[in-house]
Design a protein around this motif. Structure first.
Motif, PDB file in Angstrom:
ATOM      1  N   VAL A 197       0.969  -1.580   0.271  1.00 29.40           N
ATOM      2  CA  VAL A 197       0.258  -0.148   0.094  1.00 29.40           C
ATOM      3  C   VAL A 197       1.081   1.484   0.171  1.00 29.40           C
ATOM      4  O   VAL A 197       1.692   1.633   0.993  1.00 29.40           O
ATOM      5  CB  VAL A 197      -1.058  -0.322   1.406  1.00 29.40           C
ATOM      6  N   HIS A 198       0.927   1.900  -0.558  1.00 23.63           N
ATOM      7  CA  HIS A 198       1.723   3.341  -1.152  1.00 23.63           C
ATOM      8  C   HIS A 198       0.192   4.371  -0.926  1.00 23.63           C
ATOM      9  O   HIS A 198      -0.988   4.199  -1.878  1.00 23.63           O
ATOM     10  CB  HIS A 198       2.636   3.651  -2.311  1.00 23.63           C
ATOM     11  N   LEU A 199       0.408   4.813   0.261  1.00 23.74           N
ATOM     12  CA  LEU A 199      -0.420   6.419   0.659  1.00 23.74           C
ATOM     13  C   LEU A 199       0.101   7.477   0.785  1.00 23.74           C
ATOM     14  O   LEU A 199       1.733   7.754   1.003  1.00 23.74           O
ATOM     15  CB  LEU A 199      -1.355   6.194   1.623  1.00 23.74           C
ATOM     16  N   VAL A 200      -0.365   8.594   0.088  1.00 22.25           N
ATOM     17  CA  VAL A 200       0.046  10.299  -0.088  1.00 22.25           C
ATOM     18  C   VAL A 200      -0.854  11.049   0.839  1.00 22.25           C
ATOM     19  O   VAL A 200      -1.797  11.314   0.190  1.00 22.25           O
ATOM     20  CB  VAL A 200       0.487  10.831  -1.233  1.00 22.25           C
ATOM     21  N   GLN A 201      -0.259  11.472   1.810  1.00 23.23           N
ATOM     22  CA  GLN A 201      -0.545  12.112   2.756  1.00 23.23           C
ATOM     23  C   GLN A 201      -0.149  13.592   2.266  1.00 23.23           C
ATOM     24  O   GLN A 201       0.464  14.266   2.430  1.00 23.23           O
ATOM     25  CB  GLN A 201      -0.331  12.158   4.751  1.00 23.23           C
ATOM     26  N   VAL A 202      -1.563  14.021   2.552  1.00 23.75           N
ATOM     27  CA  VAL A 202      -1.514  15.757   1.582  1.00 23.75           C
ATOM     28  C   VAL A 202      -2.195  16.633   2.917  1.00 23.75           C
ATOM     29  O   VAL A 202      -2.745  16.630   3.633  1.00 23.75           O
ATOM     30  CB  VAL A 202      -2.403  16.083   0.339  1.00 23.75           C
ATOM     31  N   PRO A 203      -0.365  17.856   2.864  1.00 27.65           N
ATOM     32  CA  PRO A 203      -1.069  18.667   4.241  1.00 27.65           C
ATOM     33  C   PRO A 203      -2.740  19.240   4.042  1.00 27.65           C
ATOM     34  O   PRO A 203      -2.135  20.781   4.395  1.00 27.65           O
ATOM     35  CB  PRO A 203       0.177  19.581   4.481  1.00 27.65           C
ATOM     36  N   ILE A 204      -3.765  19.056   3.835  1.00 30.81           N
ATOM     37  CA  ILE A 204      -4.825  19.957   3.885  1.00 30.81           C
ATOM     38  C   ILE A 204      -5.867  18.779   4.890  1.00 30.81           C
ATOM     39  O   ILE A 204      -5.500  17.767   4.766  1.00 30.81           O
ATOM     40  CB  ILE A 204      -5.601  19.987   2.891  1.00 30.81           C
TER      41      ILE A 204
END
Length: 212
Positions: free
Chosen positions: A168-175
């Motif tokens: 699993v590759h997740l990308v946490q975006v700072p919003i």
């Protein structure tokens, strides 16, 4: 052995992978494009929105892992079209005559229709199936390659909860979105089943990789 993989799934700081109010003109609801700005800024993602150039740093390197070794994709009905697309017999997806998948692509829907063959090697197959049954069908089509779970968040969550996903590759975006569809609901303790790595990027996003 073929693996089951999720790549480039963007989530907000509060865990939402899409916003509220999905529609033909708002594919990601009130989130707009904010969850995916990091990707379309890369050389991998720029062509998706008709741009040239783009960055070649860590975001680009990780985004490119989306493609190699994939023999089929499974996606939810919400990724294939806006609410109500099942009522339009002419709806052929968001991507025009040549979708980017170039593999058998299995769309989970309670209203299956005949397969849809597109230019470039993509054929959409419409299944009313559980995650396990859908994965079994996809594995028959991959020829020893891997299966990508393409989202949206409800489908990703269901496959993870069923213990069917190896990477699993997740990308946490700072919003902070505040509303929409969250990925994490019901996945308590997920980290115990995976080795977890976090990589921060100058763009401000954090790449989270879960490897079984």
């Amino acid at each position: 052995m073929p693996r089951t993989r999720i790549h480039n799934l963007s989530i907000s700081l509060d865990g939402f992978a899409t916003g509220e109010g999905l529609g033909l003109e708002t594919p990601f609801g009130h989130a707009g494009e904010r969850l995916h700005e990091w990707m379309v800024a890369t050389s991998f993602g720029a062509p998706i929105v008709g741009r040239t150039g783009g960055s070649t740093g860590v975001d680009d390197a990780l985004a490119r892992q989306h493609e190699p070794g994939i023999g089929a994709e499974i996606m939810g009905s919400g990724k294939f079209g806006p609410p109500g697309w099942e009522d339009d017999p002419d709806w052929r997806g968001w991507w025009g005559p040549e979708p980017p998948f170039r593999t058998p692509t299995f769309v989970l829907t309670h209203r299956p229709r005949p397969p849809l063959e597109m230019a470039g090697g993509t054929t959409f197959h419409f299944l009313d199936a559980s995650p396990a049954d859908a994965l079994a069908v996809a594995l028959e089509a991959v020829g020893g390659l891997d299966v990508r779970i393409g989202g949206g968040p409800l489908v990703a969550r269901a496959f993870i909860a069923a213990g069917l996903v190896d990477h699993v590759h997740l990308v946490q975006v700072p919003i902070v979105l505040g509303r929409g569809v969250r990925l994490w609901d019901g996945l308590e303790g997920m980290e115990a089943r995976y080795a977890v790595e976090a990589v921060t990027s100058p763009s401000g996003v954090t790449h989270l990789t879960f490897s079984r």
